[in-house]
Design a protein around this motif. Sequence first.
Motif, PDB file in Angstrom:
ATOM      1  N   ILE A 231       0.858  -1.182   0.000  1.00 12.25           N
ATOM      2  CA  ILE A 231       0.000   0.000   0.000  1.00 12.25           C
ATOM      3  C   ILE A 231       0.895   1.233   0.000  1.00 12.25           C
ATOM      4  N   PHE A 232       0.687   2.113  -0.961  1.00 13.72           N
ATOM      5  CA  PHE A 232       1.523   3.299  -1.094  1.00 13.72           C
ATOM      6  C   PHE A 232       0.972   4.408  -0.201  1.00 13.72           C
ATOM      7  N   ALA A 233       1.156   4.218   1.100  1.00 13.80           N
ATOM      8  CA  ALA A 233       0.679   5.162   2.110  1.00 13.80           C
ATOM      9  C   ALA A 233       1.652   5.148   3.269  1.00 13.80           C
ATOM     10  N   ASP A 234       1.984   6.324   3.767  1.00  9.14           N
ATOM     11  CA  ASP A 234       2.957   6.412   4.852  1.00  9.14           C
ATOM     12  C   ASP A 234       2.324   6.647   6.219  1.00  9.14           C
ATOM     13  N   ALA A 235       0.980   6.647   6.270  1.00  6.79           N
ATOM     14  CA  ALA A 235       0.309   6.915   7.536  1.00  6.79           C
ATOM     15  C   ALA A 235      -1.076   6.286   7.543  1.00  6.79           C
ATOM     16  N   ILE A 236      -1.632   6.151   8.741  1.00  8.23           N
ATOM     17  CA  ILE A 236      -3.018   5.753   8.936  1.00  8.23           C
ATOM     18  C   ILE A 236      -3.696   6.801   9.812  1.00  8.23           C
ATOM     19  N   ASP A 277      -8.754  -3.299   9.724  1.00  9.07           N
ATOM     20  CA  ASP A 277      -9.907  -2.491   9.337  1.00  9.07           C
ATOM     21  C   ASP A 277      -9.499  -1.038   9.569  1.00  9.07           C
ATOM     22  N   HIS A 278      -8.576  -0.547   8.722  1.00 10.09           N
ATOM     23  CA  HIS A 278      -7.889   0.708   8.969  1.00 10.09           C
ATOM     24  C   HIS A 278      -7.831   1.559   7.704  1.00 10.09           C
ATOM     25  N   ASN A 279      -7.927   2.869   7.916  1.00 11.76           N
ATOM     26  CA  ASN A 279      -7.812   3.817   6.811  1.00 11.76           C
ATOM     27  C   ASN A 279      -6.361   4.221   6.614  1.00 11.76           C
ATOM     28  N   TYR A 280      -5.861   3.993   5.399  1.00 17.49           N
ATOM     29  CA  TYR A 280      -4.502   4.375   5.026  1.00 17.49           C
ATOM     30  C   TYR A 280      -4.528   5.703   4.266  1.00 17.49           C
ATOM     31  N   VAL A 281      -3.583   6.572   4.605  1.00  9.87           N
ATOM     32  CA  VAL A 281      -3.509   7.912   4.035  1.00  9.87           C
ATOM     33  C   VAL A 281      -2.698   7.859   2.742  1.00  9.87           C
ATOM     34  N   THR A 282      -3.366   7.970   1.614  1.00  9.51           N
ATOM     35  CA  THR A 282      -2.683   7.948   0.313  1.00  9.51           C
ATOM     36  C   THR A 282      -2.404   9.348  -0.209  1.00  9.51           C
ATOM     37  N   LYS A 283      -3.138  10.335   0.299  1.00 11.36           N
ATOM     38  CA  LYS A 283      -2.898  11.754   0.018  1.00 11.36           C
ATOM     39  C   LYS A 283      -3.214  12.535   1.293  1.00 11.36           C
ATOM     40  N   ARG A 284      -2.615  13.706   1.414  1.00 10.78           N
ATOM     41  CA  ARG A 284      -2.930  14.578   2.549  1.00 10.78           C
ATOM     42  C   ARG A 284      -4.071  15.551   2.228  1.00 10.78           C
ATOM     43  N   GLU A 344     -11.394   5.837  -0.741  1.00 10.24           N
ATOM     44  CA  GLU A 344     -12.448   6.702  -0.242  1.00 10.24           C
ATOM     45  C   GLU A 344     -11.846   7.871   0.540  1.00 10.24           C
ATOM     46  N   ALA A 345     -12.711   8.769   0.972  1.00  6.66           N
ATOM     47  CA  ALA A 345     -12.311   9.815   1.911  1.00  6.66           C
ATOM     48  C   ALA A 345     -12.058   9.182   3.277  1.00  6.66           C
ATOM     49  N   TRP A 346     -11.440   9.933   4.161  1.00  6.48           N
ATOM     50  CA  TRP A 346     -11.131   9.406   5.480  1.00  6.48           C
ATOM     51  C   TRP A 346     -12.408   9.290   6.321  1.00  6.48           C
ATOM     52  N   PRO A 347     -12.488   8.259   7.159  1.00  3.01           N
ATOM     53  CA  PRO A 347     -13.693   8.086   7.990  1.00  3.01           C
ATOM     54  C   PRO A 347     -13.950   9.303   8.881  1.00  3.01           C
ATOM     55  N   ASP A 348     -15.221   9.602   9.093  1.00  4.07           N
ATOM     56  CA  ASP A 348     -15.670  10.665  10.001  1.00  4.07           C
ATOM     57  C   ASP A 348     -15.120  12.032   9.621  1.00  4.07           C
ATOM     58  N   SER A 349     -14.785  12.211   8.354  1.00  6.06           N
ATOM     59  CA  SER A 349     -14.262  13.510   7.928  1.00  6.06           C
ATOM     60  C   SER A 349     -15.194  14.684   8.224  1.00  6.06           C
ATOM     61  N   PRO A 350     -16.524  14.510   8.138  1.00  7.48           N
ATOM     62  CA  PRO A 350     -17.392  15.662   8.431  1.00  7.48           C
ATOM     63  C   PRO A 350     -17.219  16.205   9.853  1.00  7.48           C
ATOM     64  N   ASN A 351     -16.693  15.374  10.760  1.00 14.03           N
ATOM     65  CA  ASN A 351     -16.500  15.801  12.146  1.00 14.03           C
ATOM     66  C   ASN A 351     -15.032  16.042  12.500  1.00 14.03           C
ATOM     67  N   PHE A 355      -9.186  16.907   8.594  1.00 15.89           N
ATOM     68  CA  PHE A 355      -9.210  15.912   7.528  1.00 15.89           C
ATOM     69  C   PHE A 355      -9.637  16.578   6.221  1.00 15.89           C
ATOM     70  N   PRO A 356      -9.228  16.021   5.064  1.00 11.05           N
ATOM     71  CA  PRO A 356      -9.717  16.563   3.786  1.00 11.05           C
ATOM     72  C   PRO A 356     -11.242  16.600   3.756  1.00 11.05           C
ATOM     73  N   SER A 357     -11.790  17.688   3.270  1.00 11.94           N
ATOM     74  CA  SER A 357     -13.227  17.916   3.329  1.00 11.94           C
ATOM     75  C   SER A 357     -14.009  16.945   2.444  1.00 11.94           C
ATOM     76  N   THR A 358     -15.198  16.568   2.916  1.00  4.91           N
ATOM     77  CA  THR A 358     -16.119  15.752   2.118  1.00  4.91           C
ATOM     78  C   THR A 358     -17.407  16.503   1.805  1.00  4.91           C
TER      79      THR A 358
END
Length: 379
Positions: A231-236, A277-284, A344-351, A355-358
């Motif tokens: 997975i080309f992501a350096d963070a979760i 069951d984790h979100n990986y950060v592929t972009k900031r 997808e966008a990051w979980p719970d981004s609206p709150n 996090f990047p806006s959804t």
Amino acid sequence: MNIKLNLVTLIILISGSACLSQTKMTLIEKEATLEIRVEKVGAWDDKDVYKYTLDNGNMQVELTNYGGIISRIITPDKDGKLENVVLALETVPDYFTKNGPYLGAAVGRYANRIGKASFTLDGETFSITKNNGENTLHGGAKGFGVKVWNAETVSEKDAIGVKMIYESVDGEEGFPGNLTTTLWMALTTNNELKLRFESTTDKKTVVNLTNHSYFNLSGITGDVRDHELQIFADAITPAGAGQIPTGEIKAVAGTRFDFQTPKNLGAQLDALGEGFDHNYVTKRDNSDELKKIAIVKHSGSGRVMEVYSTAPGVQLYTANHVRNFAGADGKTYQPHWALCLEPEAWPDSPNKPNFPSTSLAPGEKYVHKIVYMFGVEVK
């Protein structure tokens, strides 16, 4: 109904990223026959449901306008043997009542979780359906994966597929705005399955759409512990209670979550001591860059899948809660019999303001592109 296009092309069995994945490539000149087969298979909510089979002469993809579901992906192994590589139900009508795990579904309005089933936009708080404890998961009790989409076949020079449209009304599952979503799914002569979501709204809202296929490149002969994953992501985004992110962005280097270099999935599962069951950060940040986010390999079959997306994250899920589940072809699915890579966008981004806006406003267009490319590794 059958639609056919004939052409001669170069079929890419494995593409790109040789410097990252150390995958060798080969090109085979082959006559490609693009064909769509359309079959009415039932009805749901007084709407006709169809199965669409996309065939490029080398692999086939089955999908349906019920839930925008990808029900089968049939690809050759290193010996040319064709096998399905996604968890599936036996027939399309089975998905009407038996698809608890979201097998192959288009999920929305908001893929993944929204904490406490609420969010605030421009000072107004919206309460949405709770369907995962105190939280909302994959759009609520009746998300996009259980809706019948309006559909039509489409064809291009080097691809053939289906265009689907779903109109989500203001207040559906508690979300604001009338949201119009178009989903294109197409199979190319390069063994790419391309997905594109586009949404517009008449009132400010949030949107986060993806596909929820469960992949097993062995042909579903057992669990996926023998798969290799990069997975080309350096963070979760670490999660707390209810799998809701804490708001932190945590580097994965040197941890059990590190897939920056190819890793055996079984070894990583053992190191973690539980399923992923984790979100990986592929972009900031949000952008329209179509980025390679993952490579999956299965050495036994030789199959390889590359995943591309424009979204800022990807959820890795290893089918932790799929247990004694009656699937297609007489198989009973168990935990870790598949892995989901849900761009997808990051979980719970609206709150989470950091996090990047959804959010999506009238006059704007939400666009999310996903590409799954299939091939065979040549050593």
